[in-house]
Design a protein around this motif. Structure first.
Motif, PDB file in Angstrom:
ATOM      1  N   LEU A  50       1.247   0.055  -8.524  1.00 45.86           N
ATOM      2  CA  LEU A  50       0.967  -0.755  -9.718  1.00 45.86           C
ATOM      3  C   LEU A  50      -0.060  -1.842  -9.418  1.00 45.86           C
ATOM      4  O   LEU A  50      -0.881  -2.177 -10.259  1.00 45.86           O
ATOM      5  N   LEU A  51      -0.006  -2.395  -8.212  1.00 43.97           N
ATOM      6  CA  LEU A  51      -0.952  -3.440  -7.839  1.00 43.97           C
ATOM      7  C   LEU A  51      -2.276  -2.856  -7.342  1.00 43.97           C
ATOM      8  O   LEU A  51      -3.195  -3.596  -7.021  1.00 43.97           O
ATOM      9  N   GLY A  52      -2.374  -1.546  -7.334  1.00 45.40           N
ATOM     10  CA  GLY A  52      -3.613  -0.908  -6.891  1.00 45.40           C
ATOM     11  C   GLY A  52      -3.737  -0.862  -5.375  1.00 45.40           C
ATOM     12  O   GLY A  52      -4.835  -0.725  -4.847  1.00 45.40           O
ATOM     13  N   LEU A  53      -2.629  -0.962  -4.673  1.00 44.69           N
ATOM     14  CA  LEU A  53      -2.624  -0.925  -3.207  1.00 44.69           C
ATOM     15  C   LEU A  53      -2.115   0.435  -2.741  1.00 44.69           C
ATOM     16  O   LEU A  53      -1.307   1.074  -3.416  1.00 44.69           O
ATOM     17  N   ASP A  54      -2.564   0.830  -1.602  1.00 43.89           N
ATOM     18  CA  ASP A  54      -2.151   2.110  -1.045  1.00 43.89           C
ATOM     19  C   ASP A  54      -0.891   1.890  -0.219  1.00 43.89           C
ATOM     20  O   ASP A  54      -0.861   1.082   0.688  1.00 43.89           O
ATOM     21  N   TYR A  55       0.177   2.637  -0.545  1.00 41.92           N
ATOM     22  CA  TYR A  55       1.433   2.432   0.170  1.00 41.92           C
ATOM     23  C   TYR A  55       1.374   2.993   1.587  1.00 41.92           C
ATOM     24  O   TYR A  55       2.157   2.647   2.437  1.00 41.92           O
ATOM     25  N   ARG A  56       0.391   3.901   1.893  1.00 43.36           N
ATOM     26  CA  ARG A  56       0.239   4.403   3.261  1.00 43.36           C
ATOM     27  C   ARG A  56      -0.427   3.366   4.134  1.00 43.36           C
ATOM     28  O   ARG A  56      -0.243   3.356   5.346  1.00 43.36           O
ATOM     29  N   ASN A  57      -1.214   2.506   3.504  1.00 47.29           N
ATOM     30  CA  ASN A  57      -1.886   1.425   4.235  1.00 47.29           C
ATOM     31  C   ASN A  57      -1.466   0.115   3.576  1.00 47.29           C
ATOM     32  O   ASN A  57      -2.223  -0.473   2.820  1.00 47.29           O
ATOM     33  N   PRO A  58      -0.238  -0.399   3.777  1.00 44.54           N
ATOM     34  CA  PRO A  58       0.256  -1.589   3.092  1.00 44.54           C
ATOM     35  C   PRO A  58      -0.526  -2.820   3.482  1.00 44.54           C
ATOM     36  O   PRO A  58      -1.152  -2.868   4.543  1.00 44.54           O
ATOM     37  N   PRO A  59      -0.511  -3.852   2.619  1.00 42.76           N
ATOM     38  CA  PRO A  59      -1.236  -5.085   2.909  1.00 42.76           C
ATOM     39  C   PRO A  59      -0.617  -5.785   4.116  1.00 42.76           C
ATOM     40  O   PRO A  59       0.574  -5.663   4.388  1.00 42.76           O
ATOM     41  N   GLU A  60      -1.469  -6.526   4.794  1.00 50.02           N
ATOM     42  CA  GLU A  60      -1.008  -7.162   6.026  1.00 50.02           C
ATOM     43  C   GLU A  60      -0.285  -8.474   5.767  1.00 50.02           C
ATOM     44  O   GLU A  60       0.587  -8.860   6.551  1.00 50.02           O
ATOM     45  N   ASN A  61      -0.619  -9.198   4.718  1.00 52.84           N
ATOM     46  CA  ASN A  61       0.048 -10.477   4.468  1.00 52.84           C
ATOM     47  C   ASN A  61       0.288 -10.660   2.947  1.00 52.84           C
ATOM     48  O   ASN A  61      -0.188  -9.875   2.129  1.00 52.84           O
ATOM     49  N   ALA A  62       0.985 -11.724   2.609  1.00 54.93           N
ATOM     50  CA  ALA A  62       1.339 -12.011   1.215  1.00 54.93           C
ATOM     51  C   ALA A  62       0.124 -12.393   0.382  1.00 54.93           C
ATOM     52  O   ALA A  62       0.086 -12.165  -0.826  1.00 54.93           O
ATOM     53  N   GLU A  63      -0.895 -12.947   1.022  1.00 55.42           N
ATOM     54  CA  GLU A  63      -2.112 -13.344   0.296  1.00 55.42           C
ATOM     55  C   GLU A  63      -2.794 -12.117  -0.288  1.00 55.42           C
ATOM     56  O   GLU A  63      -3.324 -12.171  -1.409  1.00 55.42           O
ATOM     57  N   ASP A  64      -2.813 -10.987   0.428  1.00 50.12           N
ATOM     58  CA  ASP A  64      -3.422  -9.760  -0.109  1.00 50.12           C
ATOM     59  C   ASP A  64      -2.653  -9.266  -1.343  1.00 50.12           C
ATOM     60  O   ASP A  64      -3.249  -8.822  -2.321  1.00 50.12           O
ATOM     61  N   ILE A  65      -1.330  -9.351  -1.291  1.00 49.48           N
ATOM     62  CA  ILE A  65      -0.509  -8.941  -2.448  1.00 49.48           C
ATOM     63  C   ILE A  65      -0.769  -9.878  -3.619  1.00 49.48           C
ATOM     64  O   ILE A  65      -0.902  -9.430  -4.759  1.00 49.48           O
ATOM     65  N   ARG A 113      -3.532 -11.630  -4.261  1.00 53.64           N
ATOM     66  CA  ARG A 113      -4.866 -11.339  -4.825  1.00 53.64           C
ATOM     67  C   ARG A 113      -4.812 -10.065  -5.674  1.00 53.64           C
ATOM     68  O   ARG A 113      -5.404 -10.003  -6.751  1.00 53.64           O
ATOM     69  N   ALA A 114      -4.125  -9.034  -5.192  1.00 52.26           N
ATOM     70  CA  ALA A 114      -4.016  -7.771  -5.942  1.00 52.26           C
ATOM     71  C   ALA A 114      -3.267  -8.006  -7.262  1.00 52.26           C
ATOM     72  O   ALA A 114      -3.651  -7.480  -8.311  1.00 52.26           O
ATOM     73  N   PHE A 115      -2.202  -8.817  -7.214  1.00 47.22           N
ATOM     74  CA  PHE A 115      -1.430  -9.118  -8.425  1.00 47.22           C
ATOM     75  C   PHE A 115      -2.295  -9.849  -9.452  1.00 47.22           C
ATOM     76  O   PHE A 115      -2.315  -9.504 -10.638  1.00 47.22           O
ATOM     77  N   LEU A 116      -3.043 -10.889  -9.015  1.00 40.77           N
ATOM     78  CA  LEU A 116      -3.896 -11.644  -9.943  1.00 40.77           C
ATOM     79  C   LEU A 116      -4.992 -10.768 -10.530  1.00 40.77           C
ATOM     80  O   LEU A 116      -5.328 -10.885 -11.705  1.00 40.77           O
ATOM     81  N   LYS A 117      -5.548  -9.877  -9.696  1.00 41.73           N
ATOM     82  CA  LYS A 117      -6.586  -8.960 -10.166  1.00 41.73           C
ATOM     83  C   LYS A 117      -6.019  -8.039 -11.239  1.00 41.73           C
ATOM     84  O   LYS A 117      -6.643  -7.841 -12.301  1.00 41.73           O
ATOM     85  N   MET A 118      -4.810  -7.484 -11.028  1.00 40.96           N
ATOM     86  CA  MET A 118      -4.197  -6.585 -12.006  1.00 40.96           C
ATOM     87  C   MET A 118      -3.762  -7.375 -13.260  1.00 40.96           C
ATOM     88  O   MET A 118      -3.883  -6.879 -14.383  1.00 40.96           O
TER      89      MET A 118
END
Length: 170
Positions: A127-142, A144-149
């Motif tokens: 939903l956040l446009g992130l790849d679950y095979r390559n998860p984000p490394e920290n909470a800041e990436d999540i 940024r993805a949330f704000l973008k979506m």
């Protein structure tokens, strides 16, 4: 014994009365006849006056009735016009309300057509446009993805590929 009598032809005949007595009786008879005629004329005038007063009263009542009927007719016409005006105002208000509702529906439809649709998935990373095979490394990436979506799918935003006219309608 009678001293005199009055015949059918109007002549006063004397049975031994003097001429002066006959004249006095004749004058008395003329006076009484004149009084009778005056009384009859007065009675006739009084009757005529009474009839005239009754006629005038009837005319006054008829004019009053006509005036009241005209007032009632005017009042009814005014009420009919007020009713028509109220009905027109109500129809106008209903039309305006319907137009506002239609515009609101069209605006909602336009926004929903212009705004991109969310992916049909229950995976939060997808939903956040992130790849679950390559998860984000920290909470800041999540974050940024949330704000973008959130910006992309916000109902007040308009799709970038929409024309200028569609953006103004939305």
């Amino acid at each position: 014994e009678t001293s005199g009598f009055f015949e059918a032809n109007g002549q006063f005949q004397s049975n031994g009365q003097t001429e002066s007595e006959n004249d006095a009786l004749r004058q008395e008879l003329e006076r009484l006849t004149a009084e009778k005629m005056v009384a009859e004329e007065a009675a006739q005038r009084a009757e005529t006056e009474l009839r005239e007063k009754e006629r005038l009263e009837q005319e006054r009542l008829e004019q009053e009735r006509i005036a009241l009927a005209q007032l009632e007719k005017t009042r009814i016409e005014r009420l009919r016009q007020e009713k028509e005006a109220l009905e027109q105002e109500l129809a106008r208000q209903r039309a305006e309300q319907e137009m506002r509702m239609t515009e609101s529906k069209q605006s909602s439809i336009m926004k929903s057509k212009l705004a991109p649709q969310l992916p049909d998935t229950n995976d939060p990373l997808e939903l956040l446009g992130l790849d679950y095979r390559n998860p984000p490394e920290n909470a800041e990436d999540i974050r940024r993805a949330f704000l973008k979506m959130a910006k992309k799918y916000h109902p007040d935003s308009v799709a970038k590929d929409a024309s200028q006219e569609e953006r103004e309608k939305a």
